[in-house]
Design an enzyme around this catalytic site. Structure first.
Site, short mmCIF file in Angstrom:
data_model
loop_
_atom_site.label_atom_id
_atom_site.label_comp_id
_atom_site.label_asym_id
_atom_site.label_seq_id
_atom_site.Cartn_x
_atom_site.Cartn_y
_atom_site.Cartn_z
N CYS A 84 3.64 8.27 1.32
CA CYS A 84 4.14 7.30 2.29
C CYS A 84 4.21 5.96 1.57
CB CYS A 84 3.14 7.25 3.46
SG CYS A 84 3.56 6.02 4.71
N CYS A 132 -0.84 5.53 10.20
CA CYS A 132 0.31 4.81 10.73
C CYS A 132 -0.13 3.51 11.39
CB CYS A 132 1.04 5.62 11.78
SG CYS A 132 1.52 7.25 11.25
N CYS A 150 5.77 -5.83 15.66
CA CYS A 150 5.33 -4.91 16.73
C CYS A 150 3.84 -5.14 16.98
CB CYS A 150 5.59 -3.46 16.32
SG CYS A 150 7.33 -3.17 15.92
N CYS A 159 0.90 -2.78 15.63
CA CYS A 159 0.91 -2.40 14.22
C CYS A 159 0.29 -3.50 13.38
CB CYS A 159 2.35 -2.15 13.77
SG CYS A 159 2.50 -1.78 12.01
N GLU A 194 0.84 -1.18 0.00
CA GLU A 194 0.00 0.00 0.00
C GLU A 194 0.88 1.23 0.00
OE1 GLU A 194 -3.79 -1.94 2.35
OE2 GLU A 194 -2.59 -0.51 3.44
N CYS A 197 5.67 -7.15 6.93
CA CYS A 197 6.80 -6.72 7.77
C CYS A 197 7.12 -7.83 8.75
CB CYS A 197 6.43 -5.44 8.53
SG CYS A 197 7.80 -4.76 9.52
N1 SAH Z 1 9.12 -0.30 10.18
C1 SAH Z 1 9.43 1.11 10.17
C2 SAH Z 1 8.63 1.85 9.13
C3 SAH Z 1 7.14 1.93 9.41
S1 SAH Z 1 6.80 3.56 9.91
C4 SAH Z 1 9.22 1.68 11.55
O1 SAH Z 1 8.59 1.01 12.37
O2 SAH Z 1 9.71 2.77 11.83
C5 SAH Z 1 5.25 3.42 10.62
C6 SAH Z 1 5.21 4.17 11.93
O3 SAH Z 1 3.90 4.03 12.49
C7 SAH Z 1 6.19 3.60 12.92
O4 SAH Z 1 6.69 4.62 13.73
C8 SAH Z 1 5.27 2.70 13.71
O5 SAH Z 1 5.78 2.38 14.97
C9 SAH Z 1 4.02 3.54 13.80
N2 SAH Z 1 2.83 2.76 14.13
C10 SAH Z 1 2.64 1.43 13.95
N3 SAH Z 1 1.43 1.07 14.37
C11 SAH Z 1 0.83 2.19 14.82
C12 SAH Z 1 -0.46 2.46 15.34
N4 SAH Z 1 -1.36 1.49 15.51
N5 SAH Z 1 -0.75 3.73 15.68
C13 SAH Z 1 0.16 4.72 15.51
N6 SAH Z 1 1.39 4.52 14.99
C14 SAH Z 1 1.72 3.27 14.66
#
Ligand code: SAH
Length: 376
Positions: free
Chosen positions: A120, A361, A131, A134, A107, A127
């Site tokens: 973005c 995000c 986490c 996410c 996406e 991935c």
């Molecule tokens: N893998 C990389 C790139 C993804 S960036 C990284 O983690 O940095 C996506 C961003 O959104 C990251 O900072 C991630 O931690 C954040 N993120 C993931 N799930 C989220 C959620 N449910 N709400 C808000 N931010 C989230």
């Protein structure tokens, strides 16, 4: 750098076809020569792709008709099909769900602001970082994207905004953030090559400024250090989410391999080498990481380690399927911002776009529609 452990390596699925954007200038000329065409046709093709943002043979009237189709099918194959576009925020945010040649799904999200337009993009299908808050991390890793699959998301976004496909009329793409699906530094060589293609001046590349490209990472320390040595001026964002190892071991499982202190050292190193301010991403989760003591500890640690070379981006947690976690209440968020600032660290709350279309995000999961659904 030390080799990344096997766990970060994507399983090999389908191999995306070779594409002009995978190749540097000399390789492009060699590829064109192999096809029996004069080398300068590589520059003509590059101009169509990187400067005019086009892959349509019909407009390439400077190429002889017979060569055109052959060159385009050999070097500008379609890498992914836009399966669906979803818009919100009055048409200024648009998520595109892509299906690659082997069926892998990714996406990208295009966002228009009064003063800029940002795409973005994804660096992997899925991935592997797992986490728990996410949606992408919950789905696991499908595979790494190729350089061209990464670059083409930017090319497509630049063409869409130029052609007025977003509300507000024709515009210009100004920013790229590697904050879509995937961990960019786990797909290191392809991501770095993609950054060069995105920022090389047209017609060698798409001509965006390095400073308007942001790479976000969970904190793969050896790769952060390697990135510092690339001579690039891109912004590094680190998804920290908490200043203490105990909680970070759960929120960002790779912390068990490289802890908060090592990650901040690598961030400091990046700032020292590049002169760029590092961003710290912090998704604020109610009663999990939004306590006063964590805000104070975060502010203290960052001030001590990075001083003025850091900025904290708070992201109110976006809902994801199956997660019991929730965004912090407004008051807790405000208190958190104030405490970080009191420690002498700049801190802002990110304006979250695309929640209603699961484009914000952490919400990218490429869940719909199923692989066999007919294309629109
Ligand atoms: N893998 C990389 C790139 C993804 S960036 C990284 O983690 O940095 C996506 C961003 O959104 C990251 O900072 C991630 O931690 C954040 N993120 C993931 N799930 C989220 C959620 N449910 N709400 C808000 N931010 C989230």
């Amino acid at each position: 750098m030390t080799a990344l452990p096997l766990v970060f390596e994507a399983p090999r699925r389908g191999k995306p076809p070779r594409h002009l954007a995978d190749l540097d200038h000399d390789q492009r000329r060699a590829a064109v020569t192999e096809l029996g065409e004069p080398a300068f046709r590589a520059d003509q093709l590059a101009r169509h792709y990187f400067a005019r943002l086009s892959t349509d043979p019909a407009v390439m009237t400077d190429l002889p008709a017979a060569a055109r189709t052959r060159l385009v099918s050999a070097l500008l194959p379609q890498l992914a099909i836009p399966v669906r576009h979803l818009s919100c925020d009055g048409g200024t945010t648009r998520k595109t769900l892509w299906r690659a040649v082997d069926g892998a799904r990714t996406e990208s999200v295009l966002m228009r602001y009064p003063d800029r337009a940002t795409v973005c993009i994804s660096s992997q299908a899925g991935c592997g970082m797992a986490c728990p808050f996410c949606a992408t991390g919950q789905g696991g890793l499908t595979r790494n994207l190729s350089t061209a699959e990464i670059v083409d998301q930017v090319r497509a976004a630049a063409a869409a905004i130029r052609d007025g496909e977003l509300a507000g009329g024709p515009g210009r793409l100004s920013n790229v953030v590697f904050m879509g699906m995937g961990e960019p530094l786990a797909n290191y060589p392809r991501v770095v090559t993609a950054i060069r293609r995105i920022t090389d001046p047209a017609p060698k590349g798409l001509g965006l400024s390095q400073r308007s490209v942001t790479v976000s990472t969970v904190g793969l320390v050896p790769a952060m250090r390697q990135l510092a040595a690339e001579g690039l001026q891109v912004t590094l964002a680190v998804s920290l989410h908490t200043p203490d190892d105990e909680l970070r071991d759960t929120l960002v499982p790779v912390n068990q391999r490289w802890n908060v202190s090592e990650v901040l050292d690598a961030a400091r190193h990046y700032a020292d080498i590049t002169g760029r301010r590092v961003s710290i991403e912090y998704a604020l989760i109610r009663d999990i990481n939004d306590q006063q003591w964590r805000a104070e500890l975060l502010g203290r640690l960052l001030h001590k380690r990075l001083g003025a070379r850091v900025h904290v981006n708070l992201i109110p947690l976006n809902p994801t399927p199956g997660s019991a976690w929730d965004a912090s209440p407004q008051a807790a968020q405000e208190r958190f911002v104030a405490l970080v600032r009191e420690a002498g660290v700049t801190c802002t709350v990110r304006d979250t776009r695309g929640r209603e279309i699961a484009a914000a995000c952490g919400q990218l999961a490429a869940a719909t529609p199923p692989a066999d659904e007919p294309l629109p």
